[in-house]
Enzyme design. Structure first.
Site, short mmCIF file in Angstrom:
data_model
loop_
_atom_site.label_atom_id
_atom_site.label_comp_id
_atom_site.label_asym_id
_atom_site.label_seq_id
_atom_site.Cartn_x
_atom_site.Cartn_y
_atom_site.Cartn_z
N LYS A 151 9.08 -16.07 -13.60
CA LYS A 151 8.45 -14.92 -14.61
C LYS A 151 7.33 -15.39 -15.27
O LYS A 151 6.36 -14.44 -15.36
CB LYS A 151 9.55 -14.40 -15.65
CG LYS A 151 10.70 -13.82 -15.15
CD LYS A 151 10.58 -12.36 -14.73
CE LYS A 151 10.26 -12.14 -13.31
NZ LYS A 151 11.14 -11.61 -12.39
N GLU A 192 13.94 -18.87 -11.83
CA GLU A 192 13.36 -17.43 -12.06
C GLU A 192 12.73 -17.16 -13.27
O GLU A 192 11.71 -16.45 -13.43
CB GLU A 192 14.71 -16.60 -12.37
CG GLU A 192 14.72 -15.01 -12.83
CD GLU A 192 13.87 -14.22 -12.11
OE1 GLU A 192 13.18 -14.68 -10.95
OE2 GLU A 192 13.60 -13.10 -12.54
N ARG A 243 3.25 -0.01 -5.28
CA ARG A 243 3.12 -0.62 -4.04
C ARG A 243 1.82 -1.64 -3.88
O ARG A 243 1.34 -1.92 -2.86
CB ARG A 243 3.21 0.63 -3.04
CG ARG A 243 4.48 1.11 -2.93
CD ARG A 243 4.34 2.15 -1.76
NE ARG A 243 4.54 1.76 -0.47
CZ ARG A 243 5.72 1.63 0.15
NH1 ARG A 243 6.79 1.75 -0.61
NH2 ARG A 243 5.74 0.93 1.16
N TRP A 294 -3.02 -2.59 -1.81
CA TRP A 294 -2.78 -4.07 -1.95
C TRP A 294 -3.58 -4.83 -0.92
O TRP A 294 -3.08 -4.62 0.15
CB TRP A 294 -1.39 -4.35 -1.97
CG TRP A 294 -1.00 -5.71 -2.38
CD1 TRP A 294 -1.00 -6.24 -3.73
CD2 TRP A 294 -0.47 -6.74 -1.64
NE1 TRP A 294 -0.56 -7.40 -3.70
CE2 TRP A 294 -0.42 -7.75 -2.34
CE3 TRP A 294 -0.47 -6.78 -0.28
CZ2 TRP A 294 -0.25 -9.17 -1.86
CZ3 TRP A 294 -0.31 -8.19 0.37
CH2 TRP A 294 0.21 -9.20 -0.61
N GLU A 343 4.28 -15.25 -13.00
CA GLU A 343 3.79 -13.92 -12.54
C GLU A 343 2.77 -13.22 -13.58
O GLU A 343 2.10 -12.51 -13.12
CB GLU A 343 4.90 -13.13 -12.26
CG GLU A 343 5.59 -13.17 -10.99
CD GLU A 343 6.61 -12.20 -10.85
OE1 GLU A 343 6.61 -11.27 -10.05
OE2 GLU A 343 7.61 -12.26 -11.50
N LYS A 392 4.84 -4.08 -6.54
CA LYS A 392 6.27 -3.87 -6.40
C LYS A 392 7.09 -4.13 -5.54
O LYS A 392 8.11 -4.60 -5.23
CB LYS A 392 6.40 -2.80 -7.54
CG LYS A 392 7.92 -2.67 -7.68
CD LYS A 392 8.12 -3.13 -9.15
CE LYS A 392 9.75 -3.30 -9.42
NZ LYS A 392 10.14 -4.54 -10.28
N ASN A 413 -0.97 1.40 5.90
CA ASN A 413 -0.13 0.41 5.22
C ASN A 413 0.55 -0.33 6.04
O ASN A 413 1.03 -0.10 7.23
CB ASN A 413 1.07 1.12 4.47
CG ASN A 413 2.25 0.06 3.90
OD1 ASN A 413 1.85 -1.13 3.66
ND2 ASN A 413 3.58 0.66 3.77
N GLY A 414 0.18 -1.82 6.04
CA GLY A 414 0.63 -2.86 7.07
C GLY A 414 -0.24 -3.68 7.45
O GLY A 414 -1.41 -3.82 6.81
N HIS A 438 12.97 -38.17 -10.34
CA HIS A 438 12.39 -38.67 -8.83
C HIS A 438 11.11 -38.16 -8.67
O HIS A 438 10.83 -37.96 -7.49
CB HIS A 438 13.41 -37.90 -7.81
CG HIS A 438 14.98 -38.32 -7.95
ND1 HIS A 438 15.11 -39.71 -7.62
CD2 HIS A 438 15.96 -37.94 -8.41
CE1 HIS A 438 16.63 -39.97 -7.79
NE2 HIS A 438 16.90 -38.84 -8.51
N CYS A 462 0.88 -1.09 0.25
CA CYS A 462 -0.08 -0.03 -0.05
C CYS A 462 1.08 1.17 0.02
O CYS A 462 1.98 1.46 0.71
CB CYS A 462 -0.92 -0.04 1.60
SG CYS A 462 -1.79 -1.49 1.34
C1 F6R Z 1 9.48 -11.19 -9.01
C2 F6R Z 1 9.78 -9.96 -8.09
C3 F6R Z 1 9.76 -10.37 -6.49
C4 F6R Z 1 10.64 -9.58 -5.76
C5 F6R Z 1 10.61 -9.81 -4.25
C6 F6R Z 1 11.51 -9.27 -3.42
O1 F6R Z 1 9.35 -10.39 -10.39
O2 F6R Z 1 10.19 -8.91 -8.23
O3 F6R Z 1 9.81 -11.88 -6.47
O4 F6R Z 1 11.80 -9.95 -6.21
O5 F6R Z 1 9.28 -9.29 -3.75
O6 F6R Z 1 11.58 -7.70 -3.57
P1 F6R Z 1 12.82 -7.05 -3.38
O7 F6R Z 1 13.91 -7.37 -4.16
O8 F6R Z 1 12.35 -5.54 -3.47
O9 F6R Z 1 13.29 -7.39 -1.92
#
Ligand code: F6R
Length: 610
Positions: free
Chosen positions: A487, A483, A27, A74, A490, A605, A104-105, A506, A2
């Site tokens: 991607k 990763e 956020r 969020w 997500e 984000k 926020n929280g 396995h 948030c």
């Molecule tokens: C995926 C992504 C998240 C962040 C994770 C940690 O694309 O961006 O998995 O990597 O939320 O965020 P940071 O790097 O800001 O601590």
């Protein structure tokens, strides 16, 4: 998560609040809202659409005023619906609302407080934990908002940043933080609050970072901060230049695509024309710290955690120092055996991730004082909390799915492996020169991989109709497979899992049918022949292999095996190059499925809640 913005001023503050919200959408973007004081009452607009829609509502309903707060959400408690959107109001039902609050929280004792407030006659309109704080402040209000907020925060357990104002004291906004970020921005006869200085860029660059337990009283010409004990405190004012991130898309369809293509520049900027490897790249005290440590403990979440997993291969192989990599949200709650000679490395794009910050504090609480962060935001809490830091220079990343932040983290971690090796006398001059040469050429090498985009787009069209995918890698490319799978899930919402290729037999091999695409990372390394056998296991069961193969691997396309050739083999830095096609595959698959690539559902984000 948030995002919060608040302001007291002598001009209509709504445009500043809404511009701030736009910049804070990273956020969370489930819903948004704004409340202002105007003509003796609180006015509010809320929307489950994006800030642009809120803006037209604000214009239509003439929501304008000198004092106000705004929020982008969020969802944690309560679905993303208008009645759960902030600001929340409280006050005697018979008169107009008195208190407006954004948060926020997460408030952990919200159930108990809700019961208490219901018994006192408050009627709840939402399922949020936030509304509990609004009613609590109103309940405790006896003519002084600061006092009411100080008393209310003493009753809260959990993490929060709040901004609140009161109809009866219209030139005042009070904020408080405990575990979630909140900054104060100072202007001339106007003052501001925000979750991030970014929200205030262009309005003020005079920023104060509040500390846990702080409560701030914001008036037109006064900023008054008290600490958790209620004592008045001075907190430093920093001049902060932040990029607004309002970057143009240029020829790109989405920020994610733009950011993928910015990687040559981002990696070059992160390398900062380094001429030699020295521990001081990580801070003045780095040599002493690196000399003293005998192991590395990496703490991170999500994509940053996968950067950490890759770094383990590098640090153990180059510097010969044992490495543990832990998911921050697990580490902070488990009984571990602390070693004061650990180098605790946190990796975070934002530097505000609640779990990573808490894990760092936990490690320090266990007596581990050698701390280093790899972070993309120089002013973040993570950088402020750590003894040593390396700032990646990815620039602002707007797409929620991390791309250039990840490859710049890997670049910094490779430098860390070299610097540790040097301190431990494990790096010969030849090795150093060879590594620096490879690093300097990396931006060009990434550029050559980006040129594969048209071939990857053709694959993406086929992936778009799939519901599942497997990703395989071995050794230091296994974290890259993880990763790649993250991607894809997500942003395209296709279920994807990654496995070390040798692990397939396995269990997961049972999933392989002709409907299952199996993305394989095939560098030319010492595990190549083993990987080829694993590919045969898939092929024999009708699985469709999609292979990113280095030029000299002798893996060719045939029935059920599709190959895209990587331009060059890149030795120890190969994981960085192999990341790029997986980003492009996820991106174009998501485009083909028509998802909201830059703002995928349910995500944000910056993850500032646990
Ligand atoms: C995926 C992504 C998240 C962040 C994770 C940690 O694309 O961006 O998995 O990597 O939320 O965020 P940071 O790097 O800001 O601590």
């Amino acid at each position: 998560m948030c995002g919060i913005v608040g302001a007291v001023a002598q001009r209509d503050i709504t445009p500043v609040l809404l511009e701030g919200l736009k910049r804070l959408e990273y956020r969370g973007y489930d819903s948004c809202g704004v409340a202002v004081y105007a003509e003796g009452e609180l006015r509010r607009a809320r929307s489950t659409e994006r800030v642009a829609e809120l803006l037209s509502q604000v214009e239509k309903d003439k929501v304008a005023g000198f004092t106000g707060i705004a929020h982008t959400r969020w969802a944690t408690h309560g679905a993303p619906a208008t009645h759960n959107a902030h600001p929340h109001f409280s006050g005697n039902a018979k008169s107009s609302p008195r208190i407006a609050l954004v948060h926020n929280g997460i408030i952990e004792n919200h159930d108990e407080l809700r019961e208490e407030l219901q018994a006192a006659g408050y009627v709840f309109e939402s399922q949020t934990d936030t509304e509990v704080i609004a009613h609590l402040v109103d309940h405790l209000y006896a003519g002084d908002l600061l006092e009411a907020v100080q008393q209310a925060t003493r009753r809260l357990t959990g993490a929060y940043a709040i901004a609140v104002f009161c109809r009866d004291e219209p030139h005042r906004v009070v904020g408080a933080r405990h575990g979630s970020p909140l900054v104060v921005g100072r202007g001339v006869n106007e003052n501001f609050l925000a979750s991030d200085a970014l929200a205030l860029a262009g309005t003020t660059d005079q920023i104060t970072y509040l500390e846990d337990g702080d409560v701030v009283d914001l008036q037109l010409a006064r900023v008054w901060i008290t600490d958790s004990e209620g004592r008045a405190v001075d907190r430093e004012v920093h001049t902060v230049q932040v990029h607004t991130g309002a970057a143009e898309l240029g020829p790109y369809r989405h920020y994610m695509q733009k950011e993928i293509f910015e990687q040559p520049r981002a990696v070059a900027d992160t390398l900062q024309d380094i001429e030699s490897i020295t521990p001081e790249l990580f801070g003045d005290q780095a040599y002493k710290v690196f000399k003293d440590i005998d192991n590395v403990l990496i703490l991170a979440c999500g994509t940053s955690y996968y950067a950490g997993l890759t770094a383990r291969y590098w640090i153990e192989s180059i510097a010969k120092i044992p490495v543990n990599v832990e998911i921050a949200s697990e580490y902070r709650y488990r009984d571990s055996v602390p070693n004061p000679r650990s180098l605790v490395v946190t990796i975070s794009q934002s530097g505000e991730t609640a779990d990573t910050l808490a894990a760092l504090k936990h490690a320090r609480g266990l007596g581990m004082e050698h701390t280093l962060t790899i972070c993309n935001v120089a002013t973040s809490a993570m950088v402020r909390e750590c003894k040593l830091a390396y700032i990646t220079r990815a620039g602002v990343e707007i797409g929620v799915a991390s791309t250039k932040a990840f490859t710049t983290q890997l670049t910094a971690l490779f430098l860390l492996a070299l610097a540790l090796a040097q301190t431990k006398d494990k790096l010969s001059e030849e090795k150093e020169a060879e590594s620096l040469k490879a690093l300097r050429h990396l931006p060009v090498a990434i550029g050559a991989v980006l040129a594969l985009e048209p071939q990857i787009m053709a694959w993406a069209d086929r992936f778009a109709s799939k519901e599942n995918a497997l990703f395989l890698g071995r050794g230091m490319h296994y974290p890259i497979a993880l990763e790649g799978a993250l991607k894809l899930k997500e942003i395209s919402y296709i279920h994807a899992e990654a496995y070390p290729a040798g692990e397939l037999k396995h269990g997961p091999l049972a999933l392989v049918t002709e409907a299952m695409p199996v993305v394989t990372i095939a560098p030319r390394d010492e595990l190549l022949e083993k990987l080829k056998s694993n590919m045969q296991e898939v092929h024999a069961r009708g699985g469709e292999l999609y292979v990113f193969a280095d030029a000299d691997t002798r893996i060719g396309s045939s029935e059920g095996i599709h190959v895209i050739r990587m331009p060059e083999n890149y030795g120890k830095l190969s994981p960085i190059l192999h990341t790029i096609p997986l980003q492009l595959l996820a991106y174009h698959t998501a485009c083909a499925r028509g998802t909201d690539v830059d703002k995928p559902r349910n995500l944000a984000k910056s993850v500032t809640v646990e």
